[in-house]
Design an enzyme around this catalytic site. Structure first.
Site, PDB file in Angstrom:
ATOM      1  N   ARG A  51      23.168  66.190  29.877  1.00 37.58           N
ATOM      2  CA  ARG A  51      22.975  65.226  30.954  1.00 37.58           C
ATOM      3  C   ARG A  51      22.728  63.844  30.353  1.00 37.58           C
ATOM      4  NH1 ARG A  51      18.415  66.315  35.399  1.00 37.58           N
ATOM      5  NH2 ARG A  51      17.010  65.351  33.883  1.00 37.58           N
ATOM      6  N   SER A 120      22.552  71.818  42.299  1.00 37.55           N
ATOM      7  CA  SER A 120      21.155  71.475  42.555  1.00 37.55           C
ATOM      8  C   SER A 120      20.853  71.552  44.043  1.00 37.55           C
ATOM      9  CB  SER A 120      20.853  70.051  42.063  1.00 37.55           C
ATOM     10  OG  SER A 120      20.970  69.958  40.669  1.00 37.55           O
ATOM     11  N   LYS A 149      13.832  62.003  35.980  1.00 37.52           N
ATOM     12  CA  LYS A 149      14.775  61.731  37.066  1.00 37.52           C
ATOM     13  C   LYS A 149      14.014  60.956  38.136  1.00 37.52           C
ATOM     14  CE  LYS A 149      18.373  64.001  39.782  1.00 37.52           C
ATOM     15  NZ  LYS A 149      18.964  65.291  40.207  1.00 37.52           N
TER      16      LYS A 149
END
Length: 226
Positions: A51, A120, A149
């Site tokens: 990511r 998700s 995040k």
């Protein structure tokens, strides 16, 4: 298709959610991402996802092509985050998408039927809406507040994650603020494993951190007789 080819495809879509490392480009610091991932692989992570929201496709693909063979050598799946169009070029085992990324049907069409697709979900309703014909596993979260995040939804906690897992028709991993202090609580919600970022990427000893988290998973399963 040959028997060996069919076997390779079956192996490619198999996975173990026990300890899922999601990388962060900043947290390894001067050590660099590759050495941290190498250590985590030795420590026993069972899945790896790259990511990096800020990287352009070229630099992202360069990193992906460096990580893919490491994961393959360790015998674990390597997934991209949010970039299904790069899966084939990276020779990745699949992709993980969010609610604001391409729809699951589009991601599946781009990656084909034999790669892993994760999604998700932040609520029980979103978990219940998953199409198991398209999605292989869910990432349920965030369990707790996390700095990795900044735009995450409100933390679910034990009650919220338990409800989402109960509604989810596919295997699930708990993510979001997960670490050594709350891994057992996350596992207690019924998820099949834990996904971590800073608990390994920012650890002084990523190998030891991964091994300790994997031991927590094993202890939880032993306690429930799994």
């Amino acid at each position: 298709m040959t028997v060996s080819g069919a076997r390779q495809l079956a192996e490619r879509r198999s996975f173990d959610l026990s300890l899922y490392l999601v990388t962060d480009p900043e947290q390894p610091g001067p050590r660099g991402l590759i050495p941290v991932v190498r250590a985590a692989l030795v420590g026993g992570i069972t899945m790896l996802q790259l990511r990096d929201k800020d990287a352009d496709d070229a630099s992202y693909l360069e990193t992906a092509c460096a990580l893919a063979p490491l994961a393959r050598a360790a015998g674990i799946p390597f997934l991209l985050n949010d970039r299904p169009h790069l899966v084939e070029a990276a020779d990745a085992d699949g992709v993980h998408i969010g609610q604001d990324d391409v729809p699951p049907a589009e991601a599946r069409a781009m990656t084909g039927p034999d790669r892993i697709l994760g999604l998700s979900v932040e609520t029980p309703a979103l978990a219940a809406a998953i199409d198991p014909g398209l999605v292989d596993y869910a990432g349920i979260g965030p369990f707790a507040a996390t700095t990795t995040k900044t735009d995450h939804k409100p933390p679910l906690g034990v009650e919220g994650m338990s409800a989402a897992r109960a509604a989810c028709p596919v295997p699930a991993v708990g993510i979001g603020g997960v670490g050594a202090s709350n891994a057992a609580a996350v596992l207690g919600t019924g998820v099949e494993g834990i996904a971590v970022v800073s608990a390994i990427c920012a650890a002084e000893d990523p190998e030891a951190a991964a091994a300790a988290l994997l031991a927590t998973v094993a202890q939880h399963r032993k306690g429930r007789g799994a």
